[in-house]
Design an enzyme around this catalytic site. Structure first.
Site, PDB file in Angstrom:
ATOM      1  N   ARG A   1       0.825  -1.219   0.000  1.00 33.44           N
ATOM      2  CA  ARG A   1       0.000   0.000   0.000  1.00 33.44           C
ATOM      3  C   ARG A   1       0.856   1.265   0.000  1.00 33.44           C
ATOM      4  NH1 ARG A   1      -3.264  -3.605   3.494  1.00 33.44           N
ATOM      5  NH2 ARG A   1      -1.437  -3.517   4.815  1.00 33.44           N
ATOM      6  N   ILE A   2       1.884   1.287   0.880  1.00 32.38           N
ATOM      7  CA  ILE A   2       2.688   2.518   1.000  1.00 32.38           C
ATOM      8  C   ILE A   2       3.546   2.703  -0.251  1.00 32.38           C
ATOM      9  CG2 ILE A   2       4.448   3.708   2.374  1.00 32.38           C
ATOM     10  CD1 ILE A   2       3.354   2.087   4.828  1.00 32.38           C
TER      11      ILE A   2
ATOM     12  N   HIS B   1      12.268   7.537  13.435  1.00 30.03           N
ATOM     13  CA  HIS B   1      11.105   6.658  13.200  1.00 30.03           C
ATOM     14  C   HIS B   1       9.783   7.427  13.374  1.00 30.03           C
ATOM     15  CE1 HIS B   1       9.846   2.150  13.286  1.00 30.03           C
ATOM     16  NE2 HIS B   1       8.914   2.896  12.712  1.00 30.03           N
TER      17      HIS B   1
ATOM     18  N   ARG C   1       8.194  -9.300  -4.663  1.00 24.36           N
ATOM     19  CA  ARG C   1       8.128 -10.725  -4.972  1.00 24.36           C
ATOM     20  C   ARG C   1       7.003 -10.995  -5.954  1.00 24.36           C
ATOM     21  NH1 ARG C   1       7.907 -13.422   0.722  1.00 24.36           N
ATOM     22  NH2 ARG C   1       6.588 -11.601   0.803  1.00 24.36           N
TER      23      ARG C   1
ATOM     24  N   ALA D   1      11.156   1.761   6.001  1.00 25.38           N
ATOM     25  CA  ALA D   1      10.520   0.458   6.250  1.00 25.38           C
ATOM     26  C   ALA D   1      10.842  -0.042   7.660  1.00 25.38           C
ATOM     27  CB  ALA D   1      10.953  -0.517   5.180  1.00 25.38           C
ATOM     28  N   ARG D   2      11.989  -0.653   7.836  1.00 24.99           N
ATOM     29  CA  ARG D   2      12.408  -1.168   9.138  1.00 24.99           C
ATOM     30  C   ARG D   2      13.922  -1.197   9.199  1.00 24.99           C
ATOM     31  NH1 ARG D   2       8.359  -0.379  11.140  1.00 24.99           N
ATOM     32  NH2 ARG D   2       6.918  -1.731  12.252  1.00 24.99           N
TER      33      ARG D   2
ATOM     34  N   GLU E   1      17.519   0.249  16.633  1.00 29.01           N
ATOM     35  CA  GLU E   1      17.043   1.538  17.125  1.00 29.01           C
ATOM     36  C   GLU E   1      16.403   1.394  18.514  1.00 29.01           C
ATOM     37  OE1 GLU E   1      14.291   2.108  13.714  1.00 29.01           O
ATOM     38  OE2 GLU E   1      12.679   2.219  15.209  1.00 29.01           O
TER      39      GLU E   1
HETATM   40  C1  GLV Z   1       5.670   1.915  11.945  1.00 31.10           C
HETATM   41  O1  GLV Z   1       6.822   1.706  11.746  1.00 31.10           O
HETATM   42  C2  GLV Z   1       4.621   1.012  11.589  1.00 31.10           C
HETATM   43  O2  GLV Z   1       4.905  -0.148  11.234  1.00 31.10           O
HETATM   44  O3  GLV Z   1       3.460   1.415  11.670  1.00 31.10           O
END
Ligand code: GLV
Length: 326
Positions: free
Chosen positions: A154-155, A284, A176, A236-237, A266
């Site tokens: 979505r993002i 974040h 993928r 993302a992460r 983090e």
């Molecule tokens: C933030 O990092 C989330 O996953 O909403």
């Protein structure tokens, strides 16, 4: 019924929960250790968590009453999903409500990175600005450039739309699974293999979930494929990028710049990233607008209350395959 709201949240959301269930809150916003979290959850029926609280089999075994854990985040790599499913514990997250806000931030961070906004602001604040120069903080264009998106959920789609429709960018992506042709056409995005994405992107944005499979998806080998003029943005992460390898690539100008909202380990930040100038660092905050954080908290509360009162939680993660809790 008792619930733990593991981190501070809008007081109105706590009040709403308190009309239905007994609430233990943490408005001091202390991040609990694994032991303290386990202890506090041991007599609870439900919980609202953030990405900082790890929910795994060992914790669930110590919390036999727990029926639902509602994450106030779309990402849920803090959850051991199979462990929860096997123990009959419903997990939920907060998709959709943060998509556009997070895409706005990803785009802003990418632009700040390409146009060297943070670096030039530090220079000005330090009193070093003496004169206008043709090459002072020259960066690279965003409009008309090639936008690369790794992870097309979505993002990713919302970022693609901004790039293609707002900034006239050529949009390429790797995922993928390839999007259906109609969706690709609507986004004006083209699927490419990962190596092509790395080689051709002027601005690469990471929007894929973290898992064992995406750990260090961007490391030294991937950075080596990127253009020396390219930027890399990670919303993302932490852990998707090898931060030590990235810091080295930035220092040696093997890529031009990076924008990072998430970090390995983090809130600790790799010390080398703190010393290179060509990186924009934010703590974040990609979903951090008043409206979106409130919507995330409300959705987490909706999920929690529905699960505890026999309703249908709006955004479950593991509704299918959930074993009955013994
Ligand atoms: C933030 O990092 C989330 O996953 O909403």
């Amino acid at each position: 019924m008792k619930v733990l709201v593991a981190r501070a949240v809008f007081p109105e959301v706590l009040e709403r929960l308190r009309r239905h269930v007994e609430v233990e809150a943490n408005q001091d916003d202390r991040v609990y250790s694994a032991e303290e979290l386990r202890e506090r959850l041991s007599d609870k029926d439900g919980a609202i968590t953030t990405g900082s609280e790890r929910i795994d089999g060992a914790l669930l075994d110590a919390c036999p009453r727990l029926r639902v854990v509602a994450n106030m985040a779309v990402g849920y790599n803090n959850f051991d999903v199979p462990a929860a499913s096997a123990r009959g514990v419903l997990l939920t997250n907060t998709p959709e409500v943060l998509t556009e806000t997070t895409a706005d931030f990803g785009f802003a961070l990418m632009m700040a990175t390409a146009r060297r906004i943070a670096e030039s602001e530090h220079y000005l604040r330090a009193g070093r600005w003496q004169k206008w120069s043709y090459d002072m903080f020259i960066g690279s264009d965003v409009h008309g450039a090639t936008l690369g998106i790794l992870g097309m959920g979505r993002i990713g789609g919302a970022i693609a739309r901004r790039g293609a429709h707002g900034f006239g960018m050529r949009v390429i992506y790797h995922n993928r699974s390839r999007l259906p042709a109609a969706q690709e056409a609507a986004l004006r995005a083209t699927w490419v293999d990962k190596a092509t994405l790395l080689r051709e992107a002027d601005h690469l944005v990471l929007v894929l979930p973290y898992s064992a499979g995406s750990h260090h998806a961007i490391g030294a080998a991937e950075l080596a494929l990127m253009k020396p003029t390219a930027t890399l943005t990670n919303i993302a992460r932490g852990g998707i990028v090898d931060d030590a390898a990235l810091a080295a690539a930035l220092r040696e100008r093997r890529i031009a710049a990076a924008g990072l909202d998430v970090f390995e380990g983090e809130p600790a930040v790799h010390p080398d990233l703190l010393t290179v100038p060509n990186v924009v660092l934010t703590p974040h905050i990609a979903s951090a607008t008043v409206a979106t954080r409130r919507a995330m908290a409300d959705l987490a509360a909706d999920n929690l209350l529905a699960a505890l009162t026999g309703g249908t939680p709006p955004t479950p993660i593991n509704a299918e395959g959930l074993q009955p809790r013994g």
